[in-house]
Every structure is written in structure tokens, then in C-alpha cells.
Design a protein around this motif. Structure first.
Motif, PDB file in Angstrom:
ATOM      1  N   HIS A 167      -6.329  -2.149  -6.290  1.00  0.00           N
ATOM      2  CA  HIS A 167      -5.081  -1.414  -6.042  1.00  0.00           C
ATOM      3  C   HIS A 167      -4.985  -0.225  -7.016  1.00  0.00           C
ATOM      4  O   HIS A 167      -4.695   0.902  -6.631  1.00  0.00           O
ATOM      5  CB  HIS A 167      -3.851  -2.298  -6.284  1.00  0.00           C
ATOM      6  N   HIS A 168      -5.224  -0.528  -8.283  1.00  0.00           N
ATOM      7  CA  HIS A 168      -5.152   0.519  -9.315  1.00  0.00           C
ATOM      8  C   HIS A 168      -6.139   1.645  -9.013  1.00  0.00           C
ATOM      9  O   HIS A 168      -5.785   2.831  -9.045  1.00  0.00           O
ATOM     10  CB  HIS A 168      -5.453  -0.099 -10.686  1.00  0.00           C
ATOM     11  N   SER A 228      -7.542   2.559  -6.288  1.00  0.00           N
ATOM     12  CA  SER A 228      -7.206   3.322  -5.088  1.00  0.00           C
ATOM     13  C   SER A 228      -6.212   4.439  -5.415  1.00  0.00           C
ATOM     14  O   SER A 228      -6.407   5.601  -5.024  1.00  0.00           O
ATOM     15  CB  SER A 228      -6.627   2.381  -4.035  1.00  0.00           C
ATOM     16  N   THR A 229      -5.161   4.085  -6.136  1.00  0.00           N
ATOM     17  CA  THR A 229      -4.158   5.094  -6.499  1.00  0.00           C
ATOM     18  C   THR A 229      -4.767   6.133  -7.442  1.00  0.00           C
ATOM     19  O   THR A 229      -4.542   7.334  -7.313  1.00  0.00           O
ATOM     20  CB  THR A 229      -2.945   4.426  -7.166  1.00  0.00           C
ATOM     21  N   LEU A 250      -4.282  -0.158  -0.235  1.00  0.00           N
ATOM     22  CA  LEU A 250      -3.757  -0.801  -1.439  1.00  0.00           C
ATOM     23  C   LEU A 250      -3.469   0.244  -2.515  1.00  0.00           C
ATOM     24  O   LEU A 250      -4.250   1.179  -2.682  1.00  0.00           O
ATOM     25  CB  LEU A 250      -4.789  -1.799  -1.990  1.00  0.00           C
ATOM     26  N   HIS A 251      -2.373   0.032  -3.245  1.00  0.00           N
ATOM     27  CA  HIS A 251      -2.067   0.915  -4.372  1.00  0.00           C
ATOM     28  C   HIS A 251      -1.332   0.139  -5.464  1.00  0.00           C
ATOM     29  O   HIS A 251      -0.842  -0.973  -5.233  1.00  0.00           O
ATOM     30  CB  HIS A 251      -1.189   2.104  -3.918  1.00  0.00           C
ATOM     31  N   ARG A 252      -1.225   0.758  -6.628  1.00  0.00           N
ATOM     32  CA  ARG A 252      -0.555   0.141  -7.777  1.00  0.00           C
ATOM     33  C   ARG A 252       0.025   1.246  -8.654  1.00  0.00           C
ATOM     34  O   ARG A 252      -0.675   2.202  -8.980  1.00  0.00           O
ATOM     35  CB  ARG A 252      -1.571  -0.665  -8.590  1.00  0.00           C
ATOM     36  N   LEU A 302       2.856  -3.574  -6.828  1.00  0.00           N
ATOM     37  CA  LEU A 302       1.670  -3.633  -5.973  1.00  0.00           C
ATOM     38  C   LEU A 302       2.100  -3.302  -4.555  1.00  0.00           C
ATOM     39  O   LEU A 302       3.055  -3.894  -4.030  1.00  0.00           O
ATOM     40  CB  LEU A 302       1.041  -5.031  -5.989  1.00  0.00           C
ATOM     41  N   PHE A 303       1.368  -2.382  -3.952  1.00  0.00           N
ATOM     42  CA  PHE A 303       1.667  -1.894  -2.609  1.00  0.00           C
ATOM     43  C   PHE A 303       0.525  -2.272  -1.683  1.00  0.00           C
ATOM     44  O   PHE A 303      -0.645  -2.160  -2.052  1.00  0.00           O
ATOM     45  CB  PHE A 303       1.811  -0.372  -2.662  1.00  0.00           C
ATOM     46  N   ALA A 304       0.860  -2.702  -0.457  1.00  0.00           N
ATOM     47  CA  ALA A 304      -0.181  -2.943   0.549  1.00  0.00           C
ATOM     48  C   ALA A 304       0.344  -2.562   1.926  1.00  0.00           C
ATOM     49  O   ALA A 304       1.409  -3.024   2.349  1.00  0.00           O
ATOM     50  CB  ALA A 304      -0.606  -4.406   0.547  1.00  0.00           C
ATOM     51  N   ARG A 334      -0.817  -3.234   5.397  1.00  0.00           N
ATOM     52  CA  ARG A 334      -1.802  -4.151   5.969  1.00  0.00           C
ATOM     53  C   ARG A 334      -1.822  -4.128   7.495  1.00  0.00           C
ATOM     54  O   ARG A 334      -0.818  -3.898   8.131  1.00  0.00           O
ATOM     55  CB  ARG A 334      -1.469  -5.589   5.557  1.00  0.00           C
TER      56      ARG A 334
END
Lengths: 147, 147
Positions: free
Chosen positions: A112-113, A115-116, B5-7, B98-100, B102
């Protein structure tokens, strides 16, 4: 296997200019990390160092103005063995870049990290080739407690 | 099925503050699109409009300061039926998100675009809750020829 995917485009730089920013040490140092060294030619290894670690990429494929592929040969264990793929094309007045960081074994929180963080570095690459202010490490955009 | 996915994380806003930015029309309008309307309560539908289209999300799950889930009920065909999940937690002095997104059926080029675009909107959300300049549509960060 899961992938990180991104896309940027610009009207003010050619595919060749973006390819140069991905395939020369000076270009890479201009948007990803100032501490970039090594051999960016086919089969070469490029070292990208950050305050808290880094990556070594082996250049697996180079097709001028079209495609670059790296294999991660050293770095965080989640990265080793993954590939980073850059596909460039001209689309009307736009230079389009498709990015893929492929082969993550699990969609862990670190993914996740990353990706951003890749998105912020792609914005930095876009800025560089557009002649604006890029943000390579150590002045990279901070997104969370991992950087 | 593939996921975006992101964070992000911040030291200057609580999970509650970030939750509020995700669960109120005013909060959402502050970082994603100024043209946000509807009912952000459980089971409600929120409409997010942009100059070239938009999305309608049904609020599927709300756990205060912890988790928000939306189901996309209208918008681009690639989005309809996908879910957007937001997980919040306190980690030491940090609020971590945390972002998803999906349930994409295929890793199409539009998914590359949306992944990068989500990252810019998450930076906008982070700016909003930190009291800095957020960038909701129509003054959102432009990344490519699709916006």
C-alpha cells in the motif's frame, strides 16, 4: 501475485525525453533519488539509495522511447525478484507512460505504502520532463510514517 | 480480480478527524470533489460529480474512526460493483489510513489512471485534515490526458 499500476502523461515532453529520464543516471537522480549510481545500460545494475535504505535494479530490457524493464536484485525482501516496467507511447499530442511494479507475493501493508509513494515519484518524473520542480529523495513528498 | 492499494498517515489529525472527512458531505467535498451531494449515512447514496462524469457510492459499512466501505452503484462500467474500503487506526502518534479499491475485473489502462489519481486525492485528503491546501475537483492535480 499482485501489481502496482500507475499512469501519467504529458504534452510537453517526447517519449524520448521520458525514456532518457528512465535510462540515464542523471535522469533517474533528477526525479527518484539524488543518490543514484551505477550502469543504466542493458544488463547493468543501478543503485538507488535513500536515507533509510535503497534498491538495486538490473536493467532487463531497453527499447528506446518505448519500454524499460528492471528486475529488483537487492532491497527490501518484498521487492527482491519483482519487476518494474515502464511503457511509453505517443498518443496524439500526449506522451503516455504506463507503469507497473509486478510480482508482489502478497498485498502487504508495505505494498500500500509503495503504491502511493510510486505515484508521488511519477509526479516528480512528470515535473522533471516538463521542466518544473521535481522532488527526488531526500526532498521527496512524505506520505506516511514510513516516509 | 485486482485491487488498487494506497496508504497515507498523519501526526496532526485523529482517526476521528479523518473518519469525518470520509463520512460527511462537507468532508468529502473538501478533498475529492466540491460537487458532492447525497446521504453519507449507512445505506445512503453519495453522488460525486466531476466535469467529465462521476460516481454514486452506496455506504455499505461505517465503524466510527475505524472503517468505511462504499459500493459503487453508478459510474464508469469498470467501477460499477467494485468496493472502496478505508481502514483507519492509531499507531503511536500517527493516524494511518489504508485504502483499497477492490474488485476490478481486469487491470485495464483506466485502472492505471485511477490508481495514480487516487494517490493524488489521498494527498488532498491528508492536506485537508492537516489544515493545508487540499485539491478537490475541479482544482485537482492533473496527471494525464484523462485528467
Amino acid at each position: 501475485m499482485v501489481d502496482i499500476l500507475h499512469r501519467i502523461a504529458t504534452t510537453t515532453a517526447t517519449p524520448q525525453a521520458m525514456y532518457d529520464a528512465l535510462t540515464t543516471v542523471d535522469g533517474l537522480a533528477g526525479w527518484w533519488t539524488q543518490d543514484t549510481t551505477g550502469d543504466a545500460g542493458l544488463g547493468g545494475k543501478v543503485e538507488f539509495r535513500f536515507p533509510d535504505g535503497g534498491f538495486v535494479m538490473e536493467v532487463e530490457e531497453l527499447r528506446p522511447s518505448e519500454r524499460v524493464v528492471w528486475r529488483v536484485v537487492d532491497g527490501p525482501e518484498e521487492w527482491v525478484g519483482t519487476t518494474v516496467e515502464w511503457d511509453l507511447r505517443q498518443d496524439g499530442g500526449w506522451t503516455v507512460l504506463l507503469f507497473a511494479h509486478r510480482g508482489w507475493r502478497e498485498p502487504v501493508e508495505f505494498m500500500h505504502h509503495c503504491s502511493t509513494k510510486w505515484a508521488t515519484f511519477l509526479q516528480s518524473l512528470k515535473a522533471l520532463v516538463e521542466g518544473a520542480d521535481a522532488a527526488p529523495s531526500p526532498r521527496d513528498v512524505k506520505i506516511d510514517n514510513w516516509n
